[in-house]
Design a protein around this motif. Structure first.
Motif, PDB file in Angstrom:
ATOM      1  N   LYS A 256     -10.446   4.803  -2.323  1.00 41.69           N
ATOM      2  CA  LYS A 256     -12.060   6.028  -2.458  1.00 41.69           C
ATOM      3  C   LYS A 256     -11.046   7.357  -2.394  1.00 41.69           C
ATOM      4  N   ALA A 257      -9.916   7.446  -1.311  1.00 42.92           N
ATOM      5  CA  ALA A 257      -9.573   9.134  -1.364  1.00 42.92           C
ATOM      6  C   ALA A 257      -9.218   9.235  -2.637  1.00 42.92           C
ATOM      7  N   ASN A 258      -8.673   8.546  -3.582  1.00 49.36           N
ATOM      8  CA  ASN A 258      -7.787   9.005  -4.713  1.00 49.36           C
ATOM      9  C   ASN A 258      -9.617   9.256  -5.964  1.00 49.36           C
TER      10      ASN A 258
ATOM     11  N   ALA B 299      -8.156  -0.308  -0.354  1.00 49.42           N
ATOM     12  CA  ALA B 299      -9.789   0.343  -0.586  1.00 49.42           C
ATOM     13  C   ALA B 299     -10.289   1.731   0.486  1.00 49.42           C
ATOM     14  N   HIS B 300      -9.571   2.113   0.485  1.00 43.96           N
ATOM     15  CA  HIS B 300      -9.435   3.420   1.887  1.00 43.96           C
ATOM     16  C   HIS B 300      -8.581   4.547   0.254  1.00 43.96           C
ATOM     17  N   PHE B 301      -7.666   4.121   0.198  1.00 39.69           N
ATOM     18  CA  PHE B 301      -6.715   4.928  -1.041  1.00 39.69           C
ATOM     19  C   PHE B 301      -7.577   5.081  -2.467  1.00 39.69           C
TER      20      PHE B 301
ATOM     21  N   VAL C  78       0.731  -0.902  -0.081  1.00 36.37           N
ATOM     22  CA  VAL C  78       0.197  -0.251  -0.617  1.00 36.37           C
ATOM     23  C   VAL C  78       0.799   1.091   0.170  1.00 36.37           C
TER      24      VAL C  78
ATOM     25  N   ASP D 138      -3.270  -6.249   1.328  1.00 37.93           N
ATOM     26  CA  ASP D 138      -4.193  -5.444   2.408  1.00 37.93           C
ATOM     27  C   ASP D 138      -5.672  -4.929   1.636  1.00 37.93           C
TER      28      ASP D 138
ATOM     29  N   SER E  87      -8.369  -3.646   2.812  1.00 40.48           N
ATOM     30  CA  SER E  87      -8.202  -2.104   4.022  1.00 40.48           C
ATOM     31  C   SER E  87      -7.704  -0.937   3.332  1.00 40.48           C
ATOM     32  N   GLY E  88      -6.599  -1.359   3.999  1.00 39.18           N
ATOM     33  CA  GLY E  88      -5.558  -0.171   3.419  1.00 39.18           C
ATOM     34  C   GLY E  88      -5.684   0.218   2.238  1.00 39.18           C
TER      35      GLY E  88
END
Ligand SMILES: *Cc1c(COP(=O)(O)O)cnc(C)c1O
Length: 364
Positions: free
Chosen positions: A147-149, A143-145, A113, A138, A140-141
Motif C-alpha cells: 500500500k505504501a508503495n 500488505a502495508h508495504f 518483509v 507475513d 499484514s507487513g
C-alpha cells in the motif's frame, strides 16, 4: 509404501459422493461454464469471505490472469520469492514481466518483509507473496508495504486453502488471490484447476473477461484474453471437497501435532507456527544438515520423503540470475525435507516416526 501425498486416498474417502457428482455432470450435457462452476465460485467466495471468485484452468493460470488483470506487462517488475513452486515465477514471465526475487524468513520459509525495500524500483508493479507449505506469509507487513508503495498485492494461496492470519483467511487480503486445485493441494480436484478470489469489482471483471477470450458478449472480444476455464467436472468435485476442507485441514494439523510430539527431541528442526497464524500443513517440512542421508534412509524404508524445492528459482536455467544472492533461500534448499502428510495418512504416521527415530539412533 507410504507416499508423501496421496490423492487416491482422498478420492477413496469421498468416492460415492464424487462418483455421483461426476455422473450428474456427464448426463447434464453441459461441460464448460455451467451450473457447477457457477455454484462452486459462489461457495468458494463465501468460504473465503470475498465478493468474487473466478474459476480458471490451473493455479499458474490464476496467477497469470490476476497479474494481467492488474495490467502487469513487458517492462514491469514483480517482487516475489525464489523459494516457491516454479509456477509463481512462470506466471510473471508469461506476462512479459521480470520476477524480482527476495529472500525468505528462515523460520516460516515465507517472504522476508525486511528484504522488500531493496527490491523495489520504478518498474515495480506488484508483489506476490506465497503462503508456502500452508503457513501464511507475513501478510499484514507485506500488505502495508504494498500500500505504501502503490503496488498491487497478489496472494499465491496455492498451498494454503483455509490458512489464516489473525482469524482472517488467506485469499482475502490481496487485490487478487490465486488458488490451485492440483490434486495434492489441500483442496484438490481430479485434474487441473484453479481460482482467483477478489474484492474489487473492476479487477474481478477483467479477470473474468481474460479467462474467456476477453468476451464481454459471446464471440466478441473487448480486450485481450485467452482460454483458461475451470470445467464442470472439476467444479462438481471441488464442491464436494470444499464441504470437507475444514475437517481435512484439521486432520493435517492433528498429524502435524503428532510429528511434533514424537520428533521434538530429535535433531530435526520442526516447522514453526507463529502466534496468530493458522497453519494448514500442506506439507510438513523438517530441516537437517543430514537431509540427503535421511531422505535416502526413508526412501529405502518405502517412505516417500521429498524436497520442496531442491533448486531455488533464481538458480534454475530458465530464470538464472547469477548475480543475486539469497542466503536463507539457498541454505534452506540444502536442508529441507517434506515428510508424508495428507489427511488420510492416519496411523501410518507411526511407521514414519519410528523410521526417523531409528535413523536418529544410527546417526547421533
Ligand atoms: C501448485 C502451485 C502453483 C501452481 O498451480 P498449478 O495448478 O499446478 O498450476 C503455484 N504456486 C504454488 C506455491 C504452488 O504450490
Amino acid at each position: 509404501m507410504i507416499p508423501c501425498s496421496d490423492p487416491l486416498a482422498q478420492y477413496n474417502a469421498y468416492q460415492s459422493e464424487i462418483d455421483s457428482a461426476i455422473n450428474k455432470v456427464l448426463s447434464s450435457g453441459r461441460y464448460i461454464l455451467g451450473e457447477e462452476v457457477k455454484a462452486f465460485e459462489r461457495e468458494f467466495a463465501q468460504y473465503l469471505g470475498v465478493n468474487h471468485c473466478i474459476g480458471v484452468g490451473s493455479g499458474t493460470e490464476a496467477l497469470h490472469i490476476a497479474l494481467t488483470a492488474c495490467g502487469v506487462r513487458q517492462g514491469d517488475e514483480v517482487i516475489t520469492v525464489s523459494h516457491t513452486a516454479v509456477a509463481t515465477a512462470t506466471a510473471i514471465k508469461l506476462c512479459g514481466a521480470k520476477p524480482v526475487f527476495v529472500d525468505i524468513d528462515a523460520s516460516t520459509y515465507t517472504m522476508d518483509v525486511d528484504c522488500l525495500q531493496d527490491a523495489i524500483s520504478e518498474n515495480s508493479k506488484a508483489i506476490v507473496p506465497v503462503h508456502l507449505y500452508g503457513h501464511p506469509a507475513d501478510i499484514s507487513g507485506i500488505a502495508h508495504f504494498a500500500k505504501a508503495n502503490s503496488l498491487y498485492l497478489i496472494e499465491d494461496c496455492a498451498q494454503a486453502h483455509g490458512a489464516a492470519y489473525n482469524n482472517q483467511i488467506v485469499g482475502s487480503f490481496g487485490d487478487l488471490s490465486c488458488f490451485s486445485f492440483y490434486p495434492t493441494k489441500n483442496l484438490g480436484c481430479i485434474g487441473d484447476g484453479g481460482a482467483i478470489a477478489c474484492q474489487n469489482p473492476e479487477l474481478a471483471k477483467q479477470a473474468l473477461l481474460i479467462r474467456e477470450y476477453g468476451w464481454e458478449e459471446k464471440f466478441v472480444s473487448s480486450r485481450q484474453g485467452w482460454n483458461s476455464r475451470l470445467d464442470e467436472l472439476q467444479a462438481a468435485i471441488l464442491r464436494i471437497k470444499l464441504t470437507h476442507l475444514d475437517e481435512s485441514n484439521a486432520l493435517r494439523c492433528a498429524l502435524a501435532q503428532q510429528y511434533h510430539e514424537h520428533l521434538d527431541k530429535t535433531e530435526l528442526v520442526l516447522p514453526t507456527t507463529l502466534d496468530h497464524y493458522h497453519h494448514v500443513f500442506h506439507l510438513f517440512v523438517v530441516r537437517t544438515p543430514k537431509r540427503d542421508q535421511l531422505k535416502e534412509f526413508l526412501n529405502r524404508c518405502d517412505i516417500g520423503a521429498s524436497i520442496h524445492y531442491p533448486v531455488p528459482i533464481h538458480r534454475q536455467p530458465e530464470f538464472s540470475t547469477p548475480k543475486i544472492s539469497l542466503p536463507e533461500t539457498e541454505k534452506a534448499c540444502q536442508e529441507i525435507l517434506s515428510l508424508p502428510l495428507f489427511p488420510e495418512l492416519s496411523t501410518k504416521i507411526e511407521r514414519v516416526i519410528e523410521s526417523i527415530l531409528e535413523f536418529e539412533g544410527q546417526h547421533s
